[in-house]
Design a protein around this motif. Structure first.
Motif, PDB file in Angstrom:
ATOM      1  N   ALA A 117      42.997 -40.105  -7.409  1.00 12.49           N
ATOM      2  CA  ALA A 117      44.103 -39.865  -7.393  1.00 12.49           C
ATOM      3  C   ALA A 117      44.849 -39.826  -6.447  1.00 12.49           C
ATOM      4  CB  ALA A 117      43.408 -38.682  -8.614  1.00 12.49           C
ATOM      5  N   ALA A 118      44.285 -38.940  -5.273  1.00 15.83           N
ATOM      6  CA  ALA A 118      45.493 -39.315  -4.684  1.00 15.83           C
ATOM      7  C   ALA A 118      45.920 -40.064  -4.092  1.00 15.83           C
ATOM      8  CB  ALA A 118      44.831 -39.094  -2.458  1.00 15.83           C
ATOM      9  N   THR A 119      45.637 -41.726  -4.227  1.00 15.58           N
ATOM     10  CA  THR A 119      45.933 -43.004  -3.770  1.00 15.58           C
ATOM     11  C   THR A 119      46.662 -43.288  -4.669  1.00 15.58           C
ATOM     12  OG1 THR A 119      44.083 -43.285  -2.235  1.00 15.58           O
ATOM     13  CG2 THR A 119      45.073 -45.272  -3.272  1.00 15.58           C
ATOM     14  N   MET A 120      46.410 -42.677  -6.266  1.00 21.78           N
ATOM     15  CA  MET A 120      47.381 -43.841  -7.180  1.00 21.78           C
ATOM     16  C   MET A 120      49.194 -42.984  -6.929  1.00 21.78           C
ATOM     17  SD  MET A 120      45.191 -43.042 -10.390  1.00 21.78           S
ATOM     18  CE  MET A 120      43.535 -43.944 -10.643  1.00 21.78           C
ATOM     19  N   VAL A 121      49.251 -41.729  -7.034  1.00 22.25           N
ATOM     20  CA  VAL A 121      50.304 -40.892  -5.929  1.00 22.25           C
ATOM     21  C   VAL A 121      50.697 -41.556  -5.690  1.00 22.25           C
ATOM     22  CG1 VAL A 121      51.442 -38.168  -6.171  1.00 22.25           C
ATOM     23  CG2 VAL A 121      49.313 -38.779  -7.135  1.00 22.25           C
ATOM     24  N   GLN A 122      49.956 -41.912  -3.762  1.00 17.00           N
ATOM     25  CA  GLN A 122      50.366 -42.603  -2.168  1.00 17.00           C
ATOM     26  C   GLN A 122      51.099 -43.543  -3.203  1.00 17.00           C
ATOM     27  OE1 GLN A 122      46.837 -42.596  -0.561  1.00 17.00           O
ATOM     28  NE2 GLN A 122      48.662 -42.152   1.627  1.00 17.00           N
TER      29      GLN A 122
END
Length: 170
Positions: free
Chosen positions: A148-153
């Motif tokens: 999920a964090a990578t998606m936002v990154q």
């Protein structure tokens, strides 16, 4: 042979609902639902974690309560598509996830080392114990929090300009 669950498991699985609530709190709706990773969005990740909560705890329960149960793999994308969770908003998913997670943690904490050492047979992984699955529960959380964090990154990267050079060979 007795087994124990590393306290790190409880720290991670206990923190995941809090982390997700904080993560989703400030995300604009279009970021929550933006398909990034093989068509998945942060909302897909949240819905998947809720959907698999019963699977993971259910597997541990079966291992503890049944005599060497057979544990079948799941088709996570198909389960998610059929669950109806993607039609719900993040707040309702977060509330349901937090409640189920609290119940799962309470159940796991009540298990003795002998119960945690009980075994099941998984169709892909082979022999697994309830303790093995508890550790996998935390690993699964971390994997999807990172996703999920990578998606936002990925979204933020588009606006970084030359500061991308701090992170990537461009």
């Amino acid at each position: 042979m007795a087994a124990e669950v590393d306290e790190t498991v409880f720290a991670i699985v206990g923190a995941t609902p809090v982390i997700l609530r904080a993560f989703f709190a400030g995300l604009p709706p279009e970021v929550r639902t933006a398909a990034v990773d093989d068509g998945w969005s942060p909302l897909h990740v949240l819905a998947h974690l809720l959907d698999t909560e019963d699977v993971i705890v259910g597997r541990m329960r079966r291992i503890v309560e049944e005599e060497r149960p057979f544990i079948a793999s799941i088709d996570a994308p198909a389960r998610l598509a059929q669950s109806g969770y993607l039609e719900r908003d993040a707040e309702s998913l977060l509330a349901a996830f937090a409640a189920r997670r609290a119940a799962g943690i309470a159940w796991l904490r009540a298990m003795s080392p002998a119960q945690l050492a009980r075994l099941g047979d998984h169709d892909e992984a082979g022999v697994i114990s309830a303790s093995d699955h508890a550790h996998q529960w935390a690993f699964h959380d971390l994997m999807h929090l990172k996703q999920a964090a990578t998606m936002v990154q990925t979204r933020l990267e588009q606006g970084m300009g030359n500061t991308r050079r701090f992170y990537f060979d461009v």
